[in-house]
Write a protein that holds these residues in place. Structure first.
Motif, PDB file in Angstrom:
ATOM      1  N   SER A  54      -2.522  -4.471   6.297  1.00 30.07           N
ATOM      2  CA  SER A  54      -1.932  -3.231   6.743  1.00 30.07           C
ATOM      3  C   SER A  54      -1.436  -3.038   8.292  1.00 30.07           C
ATOM      4  O   SER A  54      -0.277  -2.683   8.733  1.00 30.07           O
ATOM      5  CB  SER A  54      -2.758  -1.869   6.517  1.00 30.07           C
ATOM      6  OG  SER A  54      -3.384  -1.952   5.088  1.00 30.07           O
ATOM      7  N   PHE A 111      -8.529  -0.530   0.218  1.00 26.36           N
ATOM      8  CA  PHE A 111      -7.403  -0.709   0.650  1.00 26.36           C
ATOM      9  C   PHE A 111      -6.484   0.349   1.226  1.00 26.36           C
ATOM     10  O   PHE A 111      -5.978   0.534   2.474  1.00 26.36           O
ATOM     11  CB  PHE A 111      -6.500  -1.601  -0.126  1.00 26.36           C
ATOM     12  CG  PHE A 111      -5.109  -2.145   0.502  1.00 26.36           C
ATOM     13  CD1 PHE A 111      -5.190  -2.948   1.512  1.00 26.36           C
ATOM     14  CD2 PHE A 111      -3.990  -1.510   0.234  1.00 26.36           C
ATOM     15  CE1 PHE A 111      -3.903  -3.495   2.132  1.00 26.36           C
ATOM     16  CE2 PHE A 111      -2.781  -1.912   0.702  1.00 26.36           C
ATOM     17  CZ  PHE A 111      -2.783  -2.956   1.774  1.00 26.36           C
ATOM     18  N   THR A 150      -5.885   1.355   5.199  1.00 29.40           N
ATOM     19  CA  THR A 150      -4.491   1.754   5.404  1.00 29.40           C
ATOM     20  C   THR A 150      -4.353   2.822   5.970  1.00 29.40           C
ATOM     21  O   THR A 150      -3.449   2.971   7.077  1.00 29.40           O
ATOM     22  CB  THR A 150      -3.489   1.530   4.246  1.00 29.40           C
ATOM     23  OG1 THR A 150      -3.676   0.141   3.652  1.00 29.40           O
ATOM     24  CG2 THR A 150      -2.001   1.749   4.542  1.00 29.40           C
ATOM     25  N   THR A 176      -2.821   3.560   9.848  1.00 24.49           N
ATOM     26  CA  THR A 176      -1.810   4.473  10.065  1.00 24.49           C
ATOM     27  C   THR A 176      -2.376   5.429  11.106  1.00 24.49           C
ATOM     28  O   THR A 176      -1.380   5.730  12.075  1.00 24.49           O
ATOM     29  CB  THR A 176      -1.535   5.340   8.847  1.00 24.49           C
ATOM     30  OG1 THR A 176      -1.257   4.306   7.725  1.00 24.49           O
ATOM     31  CG2 THR A 176      -0.484   6.312   8.959  1.00 24.49           C
ATOM     32  N   GLN A 201      -7.777  -4.830   5.883  1.00 20.97           N
ATOM     33  CA  GLN A 201      -7.043  -4.101   6.912  1.00 20.97           C
ATOM     34  C   GLN A 201      -6.134  -4.746   7.871  1.00 20.97           C
ATOM     35  O   GLN A 201      -4.953  -4.208   8.280  1.00 20.97           O
ATOM     36  CB  GLN A 201      -8.220  -3.519   7.920  1.00 20.97           C
ATOM     37  CG  GLN A 201      -7.682  -2.260   8.615  1.00 20.97           C
ATOM     38  CD  GLN A 201      -9.009  -1.907   9.497  1.00 20.97           C
ATOM     39  OE1 GLN A 201      -9.936  -2.643  10.466  1.00 20.97           O
ATOM     40  NE2 GLN A 201      -9.246  -0.406   9.616  1.00 20.97           N
TER      41      GLN A 201
END
Length: 284
Positions: A246, A14, A18, A22, A243
């Protein structure tokens, strides 16, 4: 694998996905500010190669296998996927782009059945069908599909081919060498496109975003390599579907992009497909 080990693996994956999201969030900010997607993709490969080279502990003589056509084709697919997803992010919400992008595992599944003669279980096939239906809800073919969504589907198709080539090369090269091969070859492949695109000049904020995009994406991919070294790829792959969490959160927080009701339902089905696959693989 114990429940504690599974929790640690899930946390690592995770965090990895993330970081990747980002990086793509930074990429979206860049493309929306007018930076060419090829510039973002090229610098992402180049900066990541520079940063990860010492961590990979590769020797120059290990570069020989990178001449293998399978290694080169694998890199072509991931370079095309990244360039396409950055193009899609110019106009589309992050969550929707990643929803469409998850056609990749379905493409990989079809290629494995056709060329490797794999025979997945009926349960796995049904779960993939559920995921595919979720993708259809996100992209809405014939009902509002946009150019950005088409690029997201193209990115997912490239990614599915990349996953298939990775499976072909499994066992032939260690994971860190595979990662470095795609970064180095990708840098070379994208250099002509990057150099032909207008570079940002004297824009500190833009360059900071470029560096952040490259470093967070590189860190995420490196963590995924570590995860795949400590657990079976079949266990890691379904966790990558987190994903979507996120992507949805960052899309809302950074851009205020809420998926519409139909797209949200599609994202839920895609995530359920991935987590359901994880549950079946954990079953005795």
């Amino acid at each position: 694998m114990s429940a504690l080990d599974l929790c640690r693996l899930a946390g690592t994956v995770f965090l990895a996905v993330t970081l990747v999201v980002t990086g793509d969030t930074c990429g979206k900010l860049l493309t929306q500010s007018g930076v060419d997607p090829f510039i973002v993709a090229w610098t992402r490969f180049a900066i990541a190669a520079l940063v990860l080279w010492p961590l990979a502990r590769m020797q120059w003589q290990e570069l020989g296998p990178m001449k293998d056509w399978r290694v080169i084709l694998r890199t072509v697919f991931i370079a095309g996927g990244i360039s396409s997803i950055l193009t899609a992010l110019e106009t589309e919400p992050i969550a929707n782009v990643f929803g469409a992008f998850f056609i990749g595992p379905i493409i990989s599944y079809m290629l494995a059945v056709i060329f490797l003669k794999e025979r997945p279980s009926a349960t796995h096939t049904v779960l993939l069908a559920v995921g595919f239906f979720g993708v259809l809800l996100v992209v809405k073919p014939g009902f509002g599909m946009t150019t950005g969504t088409l690029f997201a589907l193209l990115a997912g198709t490239f990614y599915g081919c990349y996953l298939f080539m990775t499976k072909l090369l499994a066992g032939a090269m260690r994971p860190t060498r595979l990662l470095m091969s795609q970064l180095l070859i990708g840098t070379v492949l994208l250099t002509p496109f990057g150099l032909s695109s207008p570079m940002p000049v004297n824009e500190t904020g833009v360059w900071l975003l470029i560096i952040a995009s490259a470093l967070t994406s590189a860190a995420g991919n490196y963590l995924l390599v570590i995860a795949n070294r400590t657990a079976d790829a079949s266990l890691v792959a379904p966790l990558v579907y987190t994903q979507l969490i996120s992507a949805t959160v960052l899309g809302v927080v950074v851009f205020g992009d809420w998926p519409d009701t139909i797209a949200f339902a599609g994202l839920f089905l895609i995530a359920a497909s991935g987590l359901g696959s994880l549950a079946t693989r954990r079953s005795p």
